[in-house]
Design a protein around this motif. Sequence first.
Motif, mmCIF file in Angstrom:
data_model
loop_
_atom_site.group_PDB
_atom_site.id
_atom_site.type_symbol
_atom_site.label_atom_id
_atom_site.label_comp_id
_atom_site.label_asym_id
_atom_site.label_seq_id
_atom_site.Cartn_x
_atom_site.Cartn_y
_atom_site.Cartn_z
ATOM 1 N N GLY A 119 0.844 -1.180 0.000
ATOM 2 C CA GLY A 119 0.000 0.000 0.000
ATOM 3 C C GLY A 119 0.880 1.231 0.000
ATOM 4 N N GLU B 176 -7.826 0.492 -4.046
ATOM 5 C CA GLU B 176 -7.491 1.597 -3.162
ATOM 6 C C GLU B 176 -8.150 1.380 -1.812
ATOM 7 O OE1 GLU B 176 -9.032 5.498 -4.187
ATOM 8 O OE2 GLU B 176 -10.646 4.602 -5.368
ATOM 9 N N TRP C 263 -4.911 5.258 0.090
ATOM 10 C CA TRP C 263 -3.864 4.287 -0.211
ATOM 11 C C TRP C 263 -4.138 3.626 -1.552
ATOM 12 C CZ3 TRP C 263 0.268 3.716 3.058
ATOM 13 C CH2 TRP C 263 0.139 4.233 4.354
ATOM 14 N N THR D 70 -3.337 0.142 -3.526
ATOM 15 C CA THR D 70 -2.957 -1.188 -3.080
ATOM 16 C C THR D 70 -2.632 -2.107 -4.242
ATOM 17 O OG1 THR D 70 -5.265 -1.964 -3.011
ATOM 18 C CG2 THR D 70 -4.377 -0.985 -1.011
ATOM 19 N N ILE E 46 -5.618 -6.390 3.717
ATOM 20 C CA ILE E 46 -4.878 -5.151 3.474
ATOM 21 C C ILE E 46 -5.813 -3.945 3.447
ATOM 22 C CG2 ILE E 46 -3.669 -3.858 1.660
ATOM 23 C CD1 ILE E 46 -2.010 -6.260 1.077
ATOM 24 N N THR E 47 -6.932 -4.082 2.768
ATOM 25 C CA THR E 47 -7.829 -2.936 2.616
ATOM 26 C C THR E 47 -8.324 -2.450 3.968
ATOM 27 O OG1 THR E 47 -8.537 -3.960 0.539
ATOM 28 C CG2 THR E 47 -9.788 -2.063 1.315
ATOM 29 N N LEU F 128 -5.422 -0.808 6.164
ATOM 30 C CA LEU F 128 -4.959 0.519 5.769
ATOM 31 C C LEU F 128 -5.950 1.618 6.154
ATOM 32 C CD1 LEU F 128 -3.377 -0.333 2.306
ATOM 33 C CD2 LEU F 128 -2.166 0.487 4.335
#
Length: 705
Positions: free
Chosen positions: A131, A224, A267, A269, A284-285, A288
Motif C-alpha cells: 500500500g 485503493e 492508499w 494497493t 490489506i484494505t 490501511l
Amino acid sequence: MKFLNILSLSILLSIFNFVNAQELKSPNGEITMNFYLEDGGVPTYQLSYKNQEVIKPSHLGLEMKDDEKSLLDDFEILKTENSTFNEIWTPVWGEEKEIQNEYHELAVSLKQNQTNRTIIIRFRLFNEGLGFRYEFPSQENLVYFVIKEERSQFAMTGDHTAFWIPGDYDSQEYDYTKSKLSEIRSKFDNAVTGNASQIQFSKTGVQTALMMKTENGLYINLHEAALIDYACMHLNLDDESMVFESWLTPDARGDKGYMQAPCSSPWRTIMVSDDARDILASRITLNLNEPCEIEDTSWIKPVKYIGVWWEMITGKSSWAYTNDLPSVQLGVTDYSKVKPNDNHAANNANVKRYIDFASEHGFDGVLVEGWNEGWEDWFGKSKDYVFDFVTPYPDFDVEEIHHYAKSKGVKMIMHHETSGSVRNYERHLDKAYQFMKDHEYNAVKSGYVGNILPRGEYHYSQWIVNHYQYALEKAVEYEVMINAHEAVRPTGICRTYPNLIGNESARGTEFQAFGGSKPNHVTVLPFTRLIGGPMDYTPGIFEMDISKLNPNNNSHVNSTLANQLALYVTMYSPLQMAADLPEHYEQFMDAFQFIKDVAIDWNKSAYLEAEPGDYVTIARQEKGSTNWFVGNVNGTNGRTSTFNLDFLEKGKKYTATIYADAKNAHYKTNPQAYTISSKKVNYKSKLSIWSAPGGGFAISIKEIK
C-alpha cells in the motif's frame, strides 16, 4: 530469465541511484519494493514477489492545476524513515473475530527543488502486497491546491489476463469481462451495458478492484483503501506499454481534487500471490484504514432480513401508489384525492405478510420500499425536492406497522431513495434519521439511482464521496446502520465506521430480473468488489423464471438454487437478505432451511478453493459457535470439488448437511434441481461434490454434542 531481470535492475539501482535507492521487504521476506529517484528527480518504485517482477519501474506524482510546477519531478530525498508494525485488532463484525495487521513501512520525505515544497510518499509492505499514499505536510509553499490528475503508475510485466469492468464515473453495475489487457480496447464497447446513470472516459479505462493473472500463475489485484475527501480512482491503460495510470473522477468543473494541507491521498494497493486464495484472505484494505471511531458499538449488529423489494424489481408490483398523477409536488399533491393502483406493494396487508414470515422463520428485519410519497415521478426528472423521507402513502400506516412488527419481534428497515439529489437528502437527513429513531428503525438502505444533483457532478467525485461520508457519520449520531446502494465502491472504511454494514456498488441480484448476469459473475465478485468491503448482493432467489412473476418480463436468473444458497457464505456480508417472495420459499422449505441456519458473523474463515471466474469454495465458522458453513459457487463449466475438512476441531464429531446440485441441474435448463443429504464427518474427512454449470453447493456442519 525473470530472476536475471531482477538482478540486473538491482545492479542498475546500485550503480546509478545508490544514494537514492531504498529497499523494503515484507515481514515474510517474499515481497520486495524498491524506491528511487529516476533522472530528473522522478519518484519511482518497483515491486517483486519471490524474485518475480510484479510491477516494473513505475512513476509516482501528481499533476497540479493552474500551477507552473506539478509534483512530478525535480525532487530530492530529504530523509527516509523505516518502521515495523504488528497488532491484532478485533472488528465489530467480520470474516474473522481477530485480524492481524503486520507490515514494514518506508516513509520517504521529498523536497521539490524549484518550489521548495515537500511531500511524503509512505509505503506499507504486507505479506500479501503493498500500500502507498501521498502525504502533504503543513507548509508555507503548499496550502490550498487543486489536483488536475494523479499520476500513479502500475507498469505490468506482460499482457496479463484481467477481469474488468469499464471505467465509469457513475456506475459499477456491469458484468465482468475476461480478456487479455491488450484486448480491453476491442472489447470495451460490448462491455458497456445500459444503466440509469453512466459515463465512461476511455476505451482502455477500467475500475478497481482489478483482478489479473499472469502467464506464470501470479495473481495481482489493484485497488485503493481509505477513500476519504478524495475522488475515486480508476485505471487507464496504455495498451502499447502495458502501463496503468491512475485516473481520478472529476467534479462538475473537471477538477479532480480540492486539497488543503496537511492532508493525504487514499492508499493505492497492490496484492500479489501465486495462490488465488491469498487474495480472498487478505485484509490489506481494512488494515490501511483507521481504527474504529465509534466508542460504543453495541447498537451495531449483523442483520438477516427479507423485504418488499423483489416483487417490484421483477415488475410484479409497483413502488408507486397511483397511476393517475402526471407529476408530484410534495406538500402540494393530495394523495387522498387520487385513485390508488391495484399493485402498490408497500401496503399494510402485504407488509404484515412479510413481517409474519420473518417472525415465523427467525429473520431480524423487513425492508419496505415504496412506502413514502413521491415515487410517481422520482426517476429521470432532474428533480431536486423529490422525497422528504418521512411522509407515507395513505395505505402504509407507519405507527400501525411499527407496533405490529414490534409485537412479532421484527425490526423494520428503512428505505431512503435519494434519486441522486444529494442536497435534498442532506436537507432532510436529521429529520429522516430522527423519524427512524422514533419508530425504532435502526438500519437504512439508501439509494442514489440516476444522475447526481447538483447537475454535472458524478457518483464518484470528491464532493459526492464526501456526501456519502457525511451521511455515514451523521448516522452515528442517531445510531443508524447504513446500507448504501449506487454509492462509491467501498474501500475498507467499515473498519473506521462499522455502522456501514453493507453497500451495493456492483451488479447485484436485481440485474437477474433486468435480463440476467453471466453465470460466473459471482465467482469474480469475491476477487473484485468484495476486496473493499461487504456487498448487499441480495441472494436467495428460488424461482428463476421471472415470467412466472411478471408475464411481461422474460428474464432468467442465471443460477441454480444450490448456487443461491452458497452465496450466503461466498458473498460475505453482515447484512444478508433472503430476497425472493415468501411463497417461493414455502415451495422449497427443505432448501430454505439453509438460509435460516446460516450465520452472518464469523469466528474464522478458511478459503478452500479459488480461481477467479471459475470457482470459489469458502468455509466459515459461526461466531460464538462450533458450527461451520461451506459455500461453493461455480462458473460456466460443471466440475467436482474435492477438499478436506481439516479446519474442523480435532476430537469432535459433526453432522454435515449438504445442499447440492442434482446431476441433471443446469443454471438455464434445470436450475431448481437439487439434492439434500447428510453424513457424519470430522477433521480427517474429505468431501467430493459436483457443481453444475452456474451451480454450487452449501453445507451446514454442526457438532454432535
